[in-house]
Write an enzyme that holds these catalytic residues in place. Structure first.
Site, mmCIF file in Angstrom:
data_model
loop_
_atom_site.group_PDB
_atom_site.id
_atom_site.type_symbol
_atom_site.label_atom_id
_atom_site.label_comp_id
_atom_site.label_asym_id
_atom_site.label_seq_id
_atom_site.Cartn_x
_atom_site.Cartn_y
_atom_site.Cartn_z
ATOM 1 C CG ASP A 323 -2.239 0.714 0.965
ATOM 2 O OD1 ASP A 323 -2.271 1.623 0.102
ATOM 3 O OD2 ASP A 323 -3.248 0.387 1.620
ATOM 4 C CD GLU A 529 -6.699 5.801 3.383
ATOM 5 O OE1 GLU A 529 -5.730 5.638 4.141
ATOM 6 O OE2 GLU A 529 -6.582 5.880 2.148
#
Length: 644
Positions: A323, A529
């Protein structure tokens, strides 16, 4: 470039993929191999950077464009420029360009934006099972409701997204997210968002397994004889998919973003691993490791999960991508001892590293690690072999550049109609009238005057949510689309007057008798997020006040836009005549008016349990003290007042 098609097996499109991989790998130097393992962000990308460093992949983060509101052709020009630089290298290995196309090609202006995956998770094909219980039990019939999610719809959404991604020159969509959400725990006064990171969050792993059909939509459906775990791509109209975030990111302790999932291996396998098995069966080509940890072990450094489980036991033959800046998160403080972070991550099984900016440091450190023997050449060869395999399977060596004939698919009528269908199938009717004898919906489209109000009624950015144009989302007319207000004006009769006020004025509140009813659209502002962490989960922007000010005086439909269940105040539930959970529907607002005016019935069923109070979280249907406001699978329709 080296050799000719006659002497280079890897250039022979008719040669078996594994033979091409073996041949090309044998010709590569260490710098060329490490270059293939390096993925960089477009803002640091130039043709010389690609050519000189043999870069294997380029991506753009959310909100990183060639320029604002760039057309699809502008994206294609940019990506083709990068590709030509890669083809100019000694071996001519093409780059694979990745983009966060998580609910449509959402970074690109004018693309079709589909509902966020919590909305797609609400689509359902419903089957009722009537079971006669034995006399010794409850002494009455029990109705069991099974909600099969609309996997075919999800597949079609994936196929449409793939076309719009390929039209801009990209080859790889970082989707789907197949995390099972153990929803909304309370970490230090923070609540984890249901579509927490990028996309797909549902409470039931069976639902996630059904929705993993997005893989076949993006990549195409492999033949029955296709080997499990081996990457697949049907053709030039498809894109490489990415199952993420491996594994357990939906079940972190107290819901902390990038937190720690504290479960046994058996529970990890049963709840969190199951959807990945579906993805592997569909030939998913890449898997993205999670920021999160499992019992204290960070996934990006977990050899057991990435190598022993995913690659060896499950037989995954594609490649593992890290990621964004994930290696920096392996040390404290962030980014310290980067060389060691590279070492433990690559040795654990990460094949390609999303750097995204400090590529020079990454290349230097990994080169030094190989030369010192701390990372073996066999580990490098394994990583590069996997990357090359996906590139050959994807046809990048034969067709590296954009197929400009696809430009017309971006935002086309067919795709927008599919998005409209997705919206109307995802809407969940939570309330319809004060009792079942007097339903409020469908609305009469031919009344004299309608009041439309609320912060979300005419805001396309709010309607699309996070990961649209920017990482965290934006407000306003951020792309091409139809707001709820636009759709209402289009749907009502010729003689019906639609009055819109973002916030109802005192004058309007004093003269509500002029209106037959009100439609109030409220909800969350966009987030992504950790930006979505919230300790209260109440409707923001004075949403409750707007609803109650109207609902006490005039029949009111409330349309709630959100990426997760929110607290529904008793007064709102009591006073509003009807309540619809619209999730984050995307660009096609007509999907909402299709249903609320009765052209179609409601079909959506809750993909998560809707809590009464935040102190109930985590709340799942298998809990002994299960007492939701609305249970998993709930959803009314016009034909019944029951949850069917």
């Amino acid at each position: 470039m080296e050799g000719s098609n006659e002497t280079c097996v890897y250039k022979n499109k008719d040669a078996p993929v594994e033979a091409r991989v073996k041949d090309l790998l044998s010709r590569m130097t260490l710098p060329e191999k490490i270059g293939q393992m390096t993925q960089i962000e477009r803002v640091v990308t130039t043709p010389p950077v690609i050519t000189d460093n043999f870069i294997g992949s380029v991506l753009n983060g959310g909100g990183s464009w060639p320029f604002e509101d760039a057309k699809t052709s502008d994206w294609a020009d940019m990506i083709d420029g990068y590709q030509n630089a890669a083809l100019a290298s000694r071996l001519g290995i093409p780059i694979i360009y990745g983009i966060d196309a998580v609910h449509g090609n959402n970074n690109v202006y004018g693309a079709t934006i589909f509902p966020h995956n919590i909305g797609l998770g609400a689509t359902s094909l419903v089957m009722l099972l009537h079971i006669d219980l034995e006399p010794k039990s409850l002494g009455r019939n029990k109705v069991v409701v099974k909600c099969d999610r609309d996997a075919d719809l999800i597949r079609r959404v994936g196929a449409a997204t793939a076309l719009e991604v390929r039209a801009c020159g990209a080859h790889w969509a970082f989707a789907p997210c197949v995390a099972t959400s153990i929803q909304g725990r309370i970490p230090n006064k923070k609540i984890k968002k249901i579509y927490m990171r990028k996309e797909l969050k549902c409470e039931d792993p069976d639902i996630i397994c059904e929705l993993s059909s997005l893989v076949s939509g993006l990549q195409g459906e492999p033949p029955k004889e296709h080997p499990n775990g081996y990457p697949f791509l049907a053709g030039r109209n498809n894109v490489v998919a990415c199952a993420k975030h491996f594994v357990g990111d939906g079940g972190t302790d107290k819901g902390i973003n990038e937190g720690n999932t504290i479960v046994s291996y058996e529970e990890l396998e049963k709840i969190h691993l199951a959807p990945y098995l579906n993805c592997l069966a569909q030939g998913v080509s890449t898997v993205m490791a999670s920021y999160s940890s499992w019992n204290g072990s960070k996934l990006h450094s977990d050899y057991f999960l990435l190598t022993e489980l995913l690659k060896q036991k499950l037989g995954f033959k594609g490649f593992v991508i890290s990621d964004w800046e994930a290696l920096e998160r392996l040390s404290e403080p962030f980014g310290s001892n980067y060389r060691n972070c590279v070492k433990i991550s690559v040795n654990a099984g990460v094949d390609m590293v999303m750097v995204p900016f400090k590529y020079e440091q990454f290349i230097k450190d990994l080169t030094d690690l190989v030369e010192s023997g701390e990372v073996t050449m066999s580990r490098i060869d394994d990583a590069v072999e996997r990357i090359l395999r996906v590139k050959f399977v994807a046809g990048l060596f034969e067709h590296p550049l954009t197929d400009r004939s696809l430009l017309g698919t971006v935002g086309c009528k067919e795709h927008r109609e599919l998005a409209r269908e997705s919206v109307r199938k995802s809407l969940v009717l939570l309330k319809n009238g004060t009792n079942s004898e007097k339903p409020f919906l469908p609305l009469d489209r031919n009344v004299k005057r309608i009041l439309v109000t609320g912060t979300h009624a005419d805001d396309l950015g709010y309607q699309c949510g996070g990961w649209t144009k920017a990482w965290f989302g934006l407000s306003g007319r951020i792309t091409i689309g139809t707001t709820l207000l636009d759709a209402i004006k289009e749907a009502v009769g010729d003689k019906t007057e639609v009055i819109y006020e973002k916030t109802p004025s005192e004058e309007t509140l004093a003269s509500l008798q002029r209106f037959s009813y009100a439609i109030v659209a409220v909800g969350e502002t966009p987030y992504a997020e950790t930006l979505g962490d919230n300790s209260e989960l109440t409707i923001p922007l004075n949403g409750n006040d707007i609803v109650t000010a109207l609902a006490e005086k005039i029949p009111t439909l409330v349309v709630l836009f959100s990426g997760r269940p929110l607290v529904l105040e008793p007064l709102v539930l009591e006073k509003a005549e009807a309540l619809v959970a619209a999730w984050l529907p995307g660009t096609e607002g007509q999907g909402m008016t299709d249903v609320i005016f009765g052209d179609y019935d409601f079909e959506g069923k809750l993909p998560v349990s809707w809590f009464k109070r935040v102190d109930q979280l985590p709340l799942t249907a298998d809990a002994n003290s299960y007492d939701p406001l609305f249970p998993l699978g709930f959803g009314l329709n016009y034909n019944s007042s029951e949850n069917v």
